[in-house]
Design a protein around this motif. Structure first.
Motif: not given
Length: 563
Positions: A162, A165, A299, A302, A329, A342, A344
């Motif tokens: 991340y 990201h 997400e 993704k 993102h 976020t 996921s």
């Protein structure tokens, strides 16, 4: 804590060699080693094993539940008082779309099931190999409790990824939190953010889990309908199209009471990918709501962007963390890191929804409260699964089956499956998105019901009373899906449950069905054969499907499309 350090808190535990099955009164013994070895076998072989379901739930009634009208063991009737969580949800235990269509599937084992949103194949070999390695790693002993907020090896791996990201260096111990699936990450995020009277903005249609999670936190869902814009709006034409966010509709619902905006891109159920312009509108709305407004960015799809669209990430140098092509993102947008959580998980990406490892990533001010709440929900997510995922993630960046990475192969494979199913849907009379002009992600097609399909369905099915349907009445989408499951051998999910009651009453869901293509080629081909027989057969006798192989199915499909 440095990422090279692995911390395990070991607790002794007892494991029994057998278990008592409460509803049957029988002793259920574990499967022998020979049976356990079948877990690596072909799915059809696994299905030959029969197990006892301790609580099969159909129509909202579980066989392991006591009779609602019967007195309890101490002679008392059902409780007159319930806890706050149940009171917020309501006491209704009636059937739902999932229990009803789950029942239809269970009663018809040969049904081509395109309703369930999970793959029906094994995870990639490097993932199962990582699981096997972790399970027998005596040196690290990943079978005991680990750090509550996330196994050190996994949070360090996630922080590394991340950081690429979102374009900033993340602290794995303060800005990452591991949960039991993405659903729990969303649940805990709402619990730490929302108080009674707060509002949470939800884009409609929506994943139905969101609403009750908002209610459980004491919040009020506020709907912002996405607008369906057909490619061709001539009278009498049923065309595919795009779902778009109209900024003025979002601005109209923003107020000081707005505590969170729930964004899901790629989107379930439509497959929509929010454009950078639309995401910027969401960012502006969050700022307008005030400093306490947070964006919850779901997400989970993704890495399944099968039609990237214009918002394409730059290519990556070999050997570095994979950037999901076509995905933005939300936390990477200007000034959004500090107000974004976020969410996921690994389940969709690695075809391992049963692993149930999710996470949330964000600033310490948002992740910290979730970390503090976690020990009172469960001590930790499965250590061995977290360790397995920590080993699998870097392997996914390596070349795979002739592609630069597993993620590149995954996108190509889902694109192929999407095209096969979309072709069958079009040939059957449905309208679907044109993915050469519309960005798409996830593994659902939100198909529009064409007139020939609607006319093939017996007319008396629309308007029937159905307690599982939204509002208790089978509108066109619900009636069609039930008819296809009961009479035509293919199961899809009606659109109604993904819309608010007001929108259902207005008919906004009537023309759509959700169809999953996260299935084996054999399942999709069987569904294609069933779909191709829909038109003009509504009033006729049920025809037994002809058994043909996959190559013949593709040939038939091409011939029908050519016609």
């Amino acid at each position: 804590m440095p990422c090279s350090t692995r911390v395990f808190v070991a607790f002794a535990f007892l494991s029994s060699v057998s278990a008592f099955h409460a509803s049957s009164g029988r002793i259920v013994r574990p499967l022998p080693l020979s049976a356990l070895s079948a877990l690596s076998a072909h799915p059809e072989e696994i299905n030959s094993f029969h197990s006892i379901d301790p609580a099969p739930c159909f129509d909202g009634i579980c066989s392991s539940d006591p009779d609602a009208d019967a007195p309890s063991g101490d002679g008392l009737a059902s409780p007159s008082r319930v806890g706050e969580a149940i009171s917020r949800l309501g006491l209704s235990t009636g059937p739902t779309v999932w229990s009803e269509f789950g029942r239809l599937a269970a009663e018809r084992p040969s049904l081509a099931n395109l309703g369930q949103g999970f793959p029906n194949w094994l995870p990639p070999p490097f993932a199962t190999a990582s699981l096997a390695e972790a399970a027998v790693d005596a040196a690290n002993s990943p079978h005991q409790y680990t750090r509550t907020a996330g196994h050190p090896a996994l949070v360090c791996e996630l922080a590394k990824r991340y950081s690429v990201h979102v374009g900033r260096e993340l602290d794995p111990m303060a800005e990452v939190c591991v949960t039991v699936g993405a659903s729990q990450a969303l649940y805990l995020a709402l619990q730490t953010l929302v108080a009674p009277g707060d509002e949470v903005v939800v884009f409609e249609p929506y994943f139905d889990l969101y609403l009750n999670q908002i209610k459980l936190a004491g919040g009020t869902p506020v709907f912002v309908p996405l607008t369906f814009v057909p490619y061709d709006d001539k009278p009498g034409t049923i065309a595919g199209g795009e779902w778009v966010l109209e900024e003025e509709r979002l601005r109209a619902v923003i107020s000081p009471r707005t505590r969170a905006i729930l964004l899901n891109s790629p989107h379930n159920p439509t497959g929509k990918i929010f454009s950078r312009k639309e995401m910027t509108a969401v960012a502006d709305a969050a700022i307008a709501a005030g400093p306490d407004c947070v964006v919850l960015s779901d997400e989970v799809y993704k890495y399944i962007v099968h039609a990237p669209g214009p918002d394409t990430n730059p290519s990556r140098p070999a050997g570095t963390v994979h950037q999901p092509e076509g995905h933005v993102h939300f936390a990477s947008l200007p000034n959004m890191w500090e107000r974004t959580l976020t969410v996921s998980s690994a389940g969709k990406t690695f075809s391992a929804t049963g692993w149930q490892v999710g996470w949330c990533v964000g600033p310490p001010s948002l992740v910290g409260p979730i970390q503090r709440l976690l020990p009172y929900v469960q001590f930790c997510a499965s250590t061995v699964i977290q360790e397995s995922l920590a080993r699998a993630l870097p392997r996914a960046d390596e070349p795979y089956r002739g592609f630069p990475s597993y993620y590149d192969w995954l996108r190509a494979d889902y694109t192929r499956k999407r095209d096969l199913l979309a072709s069958a849907l079009r040939a059957a009379g449905f309208a679907v998105p044109d993915y050469s002009r519309t960005a798409g992600g996830g593994f659902f097609i939100f198909a529009r019901i064409g007139p020939e399909v609607a006319e093939a369905m017996p007319k008396d099915r629309v308007g029937r009373k159905d307690p599982a349907a939204p509002g208790g009445v089978a509108r066109k989408d619900w009636a069609l899906c039930r008819w296809m499951a009961e009479e035509k051998g293919v199961l899809c999910i009606p659109a109604g449950p993904f819309f608010s009651p007001k929108s259902v009453e207005e008919g906004r869901a009537d023309e759509f069905v959700r169809v999953a293509f996260c299935k084996t080629d054999e399942t999709i081909e069987e569904a294609a054969r069933a779909l191709l027989k829909l038109r003009g057969q509504g009033q006729g006798p049920k025809e037994e499907p002809k058994k043909i192989n996959g190559a013949e199915a593709n040939t038939l499909l091409k011939e029908e499309i050519a016609i």
